[in-house]
Design an enzyme around this catalytic site. Structure first.
Site, PDB file in Angstrom:
ATOM      1  CB  CYS A  50      -0.908  -0.006   1.222  1.00  8.69           C
ATOM      2  SG  CYS A  50      -1.731   1.570   1.504  1.00  8.69           S
ATOM      3  CB  CYS A  53       0.747   1.129   4.791  1.00  9.28           C
ATOM      4  SG  CYS A  53      -0.816   0.233   4.982  1.00  9.28           S
ATOM      5  CG  HIS A 113      -4.325  -1.244   4.263  1.00  9.37           C
ATOM      6  ND1 HIS A 113      -3.791  -0.405   3.309  1.00  9.37           N
ATOM      7  CD2 HIS A 113      -5.026  -2.201   3.583  1.00  9.37           C
ATOM      8  CE1 HIS A 113      -4.143  -0.843   2.101  1.00  9.37           C
ATOM      9  NE2 HIS A 113      -4.886  -1.925   2.246  1.00  9.37           N
ATOM     10  CG  ASN A 153     -13.181  10.116  -4.747  1.00 11.31           C
ATOM     11  OD1 ASN A 153     -14.270  10.672  -4.774  1.00 11.31           O
ATOM     12  ND2 ASN A 153     -12.168  10.472  -5.506  1.00 11.31           N
ATOM     13  CB  SER A 161      -6.344   4.772  -6.502  1.00  9.67           C
ATOM     14  OG  SER A 161      -5.926   5.667  -5.487  1.00  9.67           O
ATOM     15  CG  HIS A 164      -4.297   3.365   4.006  1.00  8.04           C
ATOM     16  ND1 HIS A 164      -3.332   2.563   4.582  1.00  8.04           N
ATOM     17  CD2 HIS A 164      -4.448   4.418   4.848  1.00  8.04           C
ATOM     18  CE1 HIS A 164      -2.917   3.107   5.704  1.00  8.04           C
ATOM     19  NE2 HIS A 164      -3.582   4.235   5.878  1.00  8.04           N
ATOM     20  CG  HIS A 166      -6.867   7.916   0.835  1.00  8.31           C
ATOM     21  ND1 HIS A 166      -7.270   6.621   0.569  1.00  8.31           N
ATOM     22  CD2 HIS A 166      -6.910   8.549  -0.370  1.00  8.31           C
ATOM     23  CE1 HIS A 166      -7.526   6.491  -0.721  1.00  8.31           C
ATOM     24  NE2 HIS A 166      -7.323   7.655  -1.314  1.00  8.31           N
ATOM     25  CD  GLN A 168      -7.432  12.746  -4.167  1.00  3.53           C
ATOM     26  OE1 GLN A 168      -6.844  13.615  -4.799  1.00  3.53           O
ATOM     27  NE2 GLN A 168      -7.997  11.713  -4.755  1.00  3.53           N
TER      28      GLN A 168
END
Ligand code: H2U
Ligand code: ZN
Length: 343
Positions: A50, A53, A113, A153, A161, A164, A166, A168
């Site tokens: 990943c 990570c 993760h 997203n 994508s 994990h 996250h 933006q």
């Protein structure tokens, strides 16, 4: 009074001033279309492959630190770049372009993760809220930044994508299209009526109750009257605040708690790790006060009737206007009846 649970009608989104067609009689039509494969969270806490990570190498060549809470880095494949030189182009007002400087960052919500906002307790989401506030202030203070978009997203169905946890941040010089629409609607509403568009909407929705999903002392989650996506949610601050920076510790805790609850209810709806795009809408970051802006978040989930059947925006929706079958009232009732403890 029209019976909008029975008859086709259109509803106005006052934030964007766009119409949406509601066709409640169509919910019984058979489905023989695309079925997606189910999206489930990866059950491993650390994935050596990943790129988010702790301690791992990213594709840009950098290596993540051994972070233990949140972690922010400049997007290695940024869509906007701070050093973009300014230029404009205009041919007869028909072929028009302008350089767009900006910054893109990635925010890891947790070193783990296998987590999602639905699996992270509110106390673990609170540091994420703190990072969003810091980033909003830091990026917003840059002279070339006029708007800071914080978003997530979630799920590969949304083009995410990596599982994990996250989000933006894309910060741009100008107001993006959706923000410009909401800016105009909120500013004109305030000028014409002397009050706030979303404060007034929230007062009507709170009195009606039928589109409310859940709430706490400081935030309300509802399926907006004008929702496009089947289980779309609008999270609104109950106090008039223009940005995420205007919440104190209790406000940030309340935001973390309601984000968690929305994510849990979503997961419970079809017993899956529910995909969505969500993001905060808040005041532009030029020097103006932008008092007309009311802090809120939109959740746009694609799922329609199960973990594997999604809505597409095609045909009439691409050519004319968005359309929905299940009414916002029915969607809110389903989300409201679900448990606030994950399945
Ligand atoms: P999404 O999963 O929401 O697409 O976000 C991942 C972002 O992470 C994406 O914008 C960036 C991609 O450009 N990224 C890096 O910055 N470095 C990497 O090593 C891989 C992905
Ligand atoms: Zn990871």
């Amino acid at each position: 009074m029209a019976d909008w649970a029975q008859h086709p009608h259109r509803r106005l989104n006052p934030l964007t001033r766009e119409w949406i067609l509601v066709s409640p009689h169509r919910t019984q039509r058979p489905w023989q279309g695309q079925v997606e494969r189910e999206v489930q969270p990866t059950p491993i806490g650390y994935d050596p492959k990943c790129y988010l990570c702790p301690g791992n190498a990213r594709s840009g060549g950098a290596r993540n630190p051994a972070y233990t809470s949140t972690f922010v880095f400049e997007n290695d494949f940024a869509a906007l770049k701070a050093d973009t030189p300014l230029f404009t182009h205009d041919e007869s007002g028909l072929l028009v372009a302008a350089a767009e400087p900006g910054n893109c960052r990635v925010v890891c919500f947790s070193p783990r993760h296998d987590l999602t906002l639905a699996l992270m307790p509110p106390a673990e989401i609170r540091p994420v809220v703190d990072v969003w506030v810091e980033q909003f202030l830091e990026l917003g203070a840059l002279p070339h930044i006029g708007y800071v978009q914080i978003f997530e997203n979630r799920g590969d169905m949304m083009g995410c994508s990596n599982p994990h946890p996250h989000g933006q941040i894309w910060a741009s010089r100008t107001l993006p299209t959706e923000i410009e629409k909401e800016d105009r609607a909120q500013s004109e509403y305030r000028r014409e009526r002397g009050s706030c568009l979303l404060c007034d909407t929230l007062a009507i929705e709170s009195a009606a109750g039928e589109r409310i999903v859940c709430r706490n002392e400081l935030f309300t989650a509802l399926v907006p009257f004008w929702a496009v996506w089947p289980f779309e949610i609008l999270l609104v601050s109950r106090l008039h605040r223009t940005g995420i920076d205007q919440f104190d510790g209790a406000g940030r805790d309340a935001l973390a708690a309601l984000l968690h609850e929305i994510a849990v209810r979503f997961d419970n709806l079809f017993e899956c790790s529910f995909p969505y795009s969500m993001g905060f809408h808040q005041r532009p970051t030029d020097s103006g006060a932008h008092e007309a802006w009311h802090f809120h978040a939109h959740f746009y989930p694609p799922l329609l009737r199960s973990a594997t059947v999604r809505k597409f925006m095609v045909g009439y929706e691409m050519l004319c206007q968005p359309q929905r079958d299940i009414t916002p009232e029915a969607a809110a009732a389903r989300l409201r009846e679900l448990s606030d403890k994950r399945y």
